[in-house]
Design a protein around this motif. Structure first.
Motif, PDB file in Angstrom:
ATOM      1  N   THR A  64      56.063  38.561  39.649  1.00 25.14           N
ATOM      2  CA  THR A  64      55.147  38.021  38.615  1.00 25.14           C
ATOM      3  C   THR A  64      53.896  38.557  38.568  1.00 25.14           C
ATOM      4  OG1 THR A  64      54.487  36.141  40.208  1.00 25.14           O
ATOM      5  CG2 THR A  64      56.471  35.920  38.996  1.00 25.14           C
ATOM      6  N   SER A  65      53.212  38.339  37.654  1.00 21.13           N
ATOM      7  CA  SER A  65      51.802  38.921  37.733  1.00 21.13           C
ATOM      8  C   SER A  65      50.916  38.094  38.863  1.00 21.13           C
ATOM      9  CB  SER A  65      51.161  38.642  36.334  1.00 21.13           C
ATOM     10  OG  SER A  65      51.741  39.270  35.204  1.00 21.13           O
ATOM     11  N   ALA A  66      51.184  36.691  39.081  1.00 19.29           N
ATOM     12  CA  ALA A  66      50.653  35.935  39.915  1.00 19.29           C
ATOM     13  C   ALA A  66      50.598  36.531  41.198  1.00 19.29           C
ATOM     14  CB  ALA A  66      50.719  34.716  39.950  1.00 19.29           C
ATOM     15  N   ALA A  72      48.731  46.956  39.395  1.00 16.23           N
ATOM     16  CA  ALA A  72      48.390  46.554  40.758  1.00 16.23           C
ATOM     17  C   ALA A  72      46.725  46.342  40.531  1.00 16.23           C
ATOM     18  CB  ALA A  72      48.836  47.503  41.898  1.00 16.23           C
ATOM     19  N   LEU A  73      46.176  47.293  40.221  1.00 10.13           N
ATOM     20  CA  LEU A  73      44.697  47.471  40.130  1.00 10.13           C
ATOM     21  C   LEU A  73      43.980  46.397  39.250  1.00 10.13           C
ATOM     22  CD1 LEU A  73      43.897  51.307  40.502  1.00 10.13           C
ATOM     23  CD2 LEU A  73      43.698  49.488  42.354  1.00 10.13           C
ATOM     24  N   ARG A  74      44.681  46.151  37.989  1.00  9.59           N
ATOM     25  CA  ARG A  74      44.181  45.383  37.136  1.00  9.59           C
ATOM     26  C   ARG A  74      44.360  43.897  37.635  1.00  9.59           C
ATOM     27  NH1 ARG A  74      45.733  42.380  32.987  1.00  9.59           N
ATOM     28  NH2 ARG A  74      47.769  42.742  33.125  1.00  9.59           N
ATOM     29  N   LEU A  75      45.467  43.679  38.146  1.00 11.88           N
ATOM     30  CA  LEU A  75      45.803  42.251  38.358  1.00 11.88           C
ATOM     31  C   LEU A  75      45.016  41.976  39.712  1.00 11.88           C
ATOM     32  CD1 LEU A  75      49.549  42.208  37.849  1.00 11.88           C
ATOM     33  CD2 LEU A  75      47.671  40.983  36.715  1.00 11.88           C
ATOM     34  N   GLY A  76      44.918  42.924  40.785  1.00 11.83           N
ATOM     35  CA  GLY A  76      43.977  42.759  41.889  1.00 11.83           C
ATOM     36  C   GLY A  76      42.541  42.521  41.547  1.00 11.83           C
ATOM     37  N   LEU A  77      42.029  43.177  40.630  1.00 16.05           N
ATOM     38  CA  LEU A  77      40.612  43.056  39.997  1.00 16.05           C
ATOM     39  C   LEU A  77      40.390  41.597  39.442  1.00 16.05           C
ATOM     40  CD1 LEU A  77      37.974  43.996  39.017  1.00 16.05           C
ATOM     41  CD2 LEU A  77      39.163  44.942  37.098  1.00 16.05           C
ATOM     42  N   GLU A  97      45.166  32.799  32.802  1.00 19.23           N
ATOM     43  CA  GLU A  97      45.174  32.820  31.183  1.00 19.23           C
ATOM     44  C   GLU A  97      44.437  33.685  30.618  1.00 19.23           C
ATOM     45  OE1 GLU A  97      42.572  29.040  32.206  1.00 19.23           O
ATOM     46  OE2 GLU A  97      44.388  30.115  32.865  1.00 19.23           O
ATOM     47  N   THR A  98      43.461  34.333  31.470  1.00 17.28           N
ATOM     48  CA  THR A  98      42.243  35.168  30.651  1.00 17.28           C
ATOM     49  C   THR A  98      42.757  36.706  31.223  1.00 17.28           C
ATOM     50  OG1 THR A  98      40.875  35.412  32.511  1.00 17.28           O
ATOM     51  CG2 THR A  98      40.640  33.482  30.914  1.00 17.28           C
ATOM     52  N   TRP A  99      43.843  36.798  32.037  1.00 15.78           N
ATOM     53  CA  TRP A  99      44.102  38.338  32.742  1.00 15.78           C
ATOM     54  C   TRP A  99      44.257  39.257  31.558  1.00 15.78           C
ATOM     55  CZ3 TRP A  99      47.433  36.772  37.382  1.00 15.78           C
ATOM     56  CH2 TRP A  99      46.791  36.213  38.083  1.00 15.78           C
ATOM     57  N   GLU A 100      44.871  38.939  30.355  1.00 15.18           N
ATOM     58  CA  GLU A 100      45.474  39.893  29.288  1.00 15.18           C
ATOM     59  C   GLU A 100      44.073  40.315  28.667  1.00 15.18           C
ATOM     60  OE1 GLU A 100      48.294  41.403  28.800  1.00 15.18           O
ATOM     61  OE2 GLU A 100      49.143  40.315  30.739  1.00 15.18           O
ATOM     62  N   ARG A 101      43.097  39.803  28.725  1.00 15.77           N
ATOM     63  CA  ARG A 101      41.792  40.065  28.092  1.00 15.77           C
ATOM     64  C   ARG A 101      41.214  41.470  28.716  1.00 15.77           C
ATOM     65  NH1 ARG A 101      38.867  34.316  27.512  1.00 15.77           N
ATOM     66  NH2 ARG A 101      40.647  33.133  26.616  1.00 15.77           N
ATOM     67  N   LEU A 102      41.603  41.759  29.928  1.00 12.36           N
ATOM     68  CA  LEU A 102      41.179  42.894  30.563  1.00 12.36           C
ATOM     69  C   LEU A 102      42.133  44.003  30.295  1.00 12.36           C
ATOM     70  CD1 LEU A 102      38.740  44.013  32.568  1.00 12.36           C
ATOM     71  CD2 LEU A 102      40.460  43.749  34.567  1.00 12.36           C
ATOM     72  N   ASP A 111      52.663  50.747  33.523  1.00 13.14           N
ATOM     73  CA  ASP A 111      53.409  49.488  34.022  1.00 13.14           C
ATOM     74  C   ASP A 111      52.685  48.127  33.650  1.00 13.14           C
ATOM     75  OD1 ASP A 111      55.197  51.410  34.809  1.00 13.14           O
ATOM     76  OD2 ASP A 111      55.044  51.099  36.871  1.00 13.14           O
ATOM     77  N   ASP A 112      51.778  48.199  32.848  1.00 14.75           N
ATOM     78  CA  ASP A 112      50.888  47.071  32.813  1.00 14.75           C
ATOM     79  C   ASP A 112      50.687  46.220  31.473  1.00 14.75           C
ATOM     80  OD1 ASP A 112      48.573  45.674  33.758  1.00 14.75           O
ATOM     81  OD2 ASP A 112      47.128  46.907  33.084  1.00 14.75           O
ATOM     82  N   GLY A 113      51.896  46.026  30.991  1.00  9.52           N
ATOM     83  CA  GLY A 113      52.114  44.786  30.326  1.00  9.52           C
ATOM     84  C   GLY A 113      52.728  45.317  28.712  1.00  9.52           C
ATOM     85  N   PRO A 114      52.934  44.239  27.799  1.00 10.33           N
ATOM     86  CA  PRO A 114      53.502  44.667  26.783  1.00 10.33           C
ATOM     87  C   PRO A 114      52.803  45.579  25.746  1.00 10.33           C
ATOM     88  CG  PRO A 114      52.718  42.418  26.711  1.00 10.33           C
ATOM     89  CD  PRO A 114      52.535  42.968  28.101  1.00 10.33           C
TER      90      PRO A 114
END
Length: 217
Positions: free
Chosen positions: A122-124, A155-160, A169-174, A210-213
């Protein structure tokens, strides 16, 4: 931030690996160990030449060869050793690994809509794994150190996001990172971090990874 870290002027550079054949084909790579292609190796050398201006003091990388070889391009210029941390590998894509974006949409429409690969992370889970690895590395970095981390787009976007303490709920804004581009975080006086650059090194372009839809859009 951990309680033991003394606030300083650390900088953290999160650097996505160069291009691979699977990037060009818009295939989900995940933890599959796909190498850089010729373009990716050239991208790594070009980006490394630019990143030397930040005067890095430490290099860290995912052990997957596309990230490790990207980091090595900077090591060749700086003389710094590259340390590897398996917690920096890309998101486990489960049954999606090796599939193109079109194949994922066709075969797994419900899972694709929420970007959750069957049998994968999962993203989390990725945010916690990678964010904890970054925190661990920062604890070992001197107060004025500059750490460059070569890893993967998701990995980097989610770790950031984890490192900045952003709610899920804000992660997709980056937005994501393009091949061989980077983000820079600078330490605040309270020991936390602020994002000072994101997806640096390129003009705006579609992000393939691999970073989302939004991949390939």
């Amino acid at each position: 931030m951990t309680e033991t870290r003394t606030p300083g002027k650390r900088r953290l550079v999160l650097w996505r690996h160069g291009q691979t054949a699977w990037n060009l084909e818009n295939r989900f790579q995940g933890k599959t160990d796909v190498p850089l292609d010729d373009t990716g190796r050239s991208q790594a050398r070009r980006a490394a030449a630019l990143l030397t201006a930040l005067r890095p003091t430490a290099l860290l990388a995912s052990p997957l060869q596309r990230a490790a070889d990207t980091a090595q391009a900077l090591a060749d210029l700086t003389g710094l050793p590259v340390r590897h941390d398996r917690d920096l590998i890309e998101r486990d894509g489960g049954v999606w690994e090796g599939l193109t974006g079109a194949e994922i949409r066709e075969r797994y429409p419900a899972e694709q809509a929420v970007w959750q690969p069957p049998g994968g992370e999962t993203s989390a889970q990725v945010a916690k794994r990678v964010g904890t690895a970054l925190d661990r590395a920062l604890d070992d970095l001197p107060p004025a150190g500059v750490l460059v981390v070569a890893s993967h787009g998701a990995a980097l976007r989610l770790g950031l996001c984890h490192l900045l303490g952003l709610p899920e709920e804000t992660w997709e804004r980056l937005g994501g990172l393009s091949n061989c581009c980077w983000s820079v975080l600078s330490e605040r006086r309270d020991g936390g971090f602020r994002l000072t650059e994101h997806n640096a090194g390129t003009l705006p372009e579609p992000v393939l990874g691999d970073d989302g839809p939004a991949v390939g859009r």
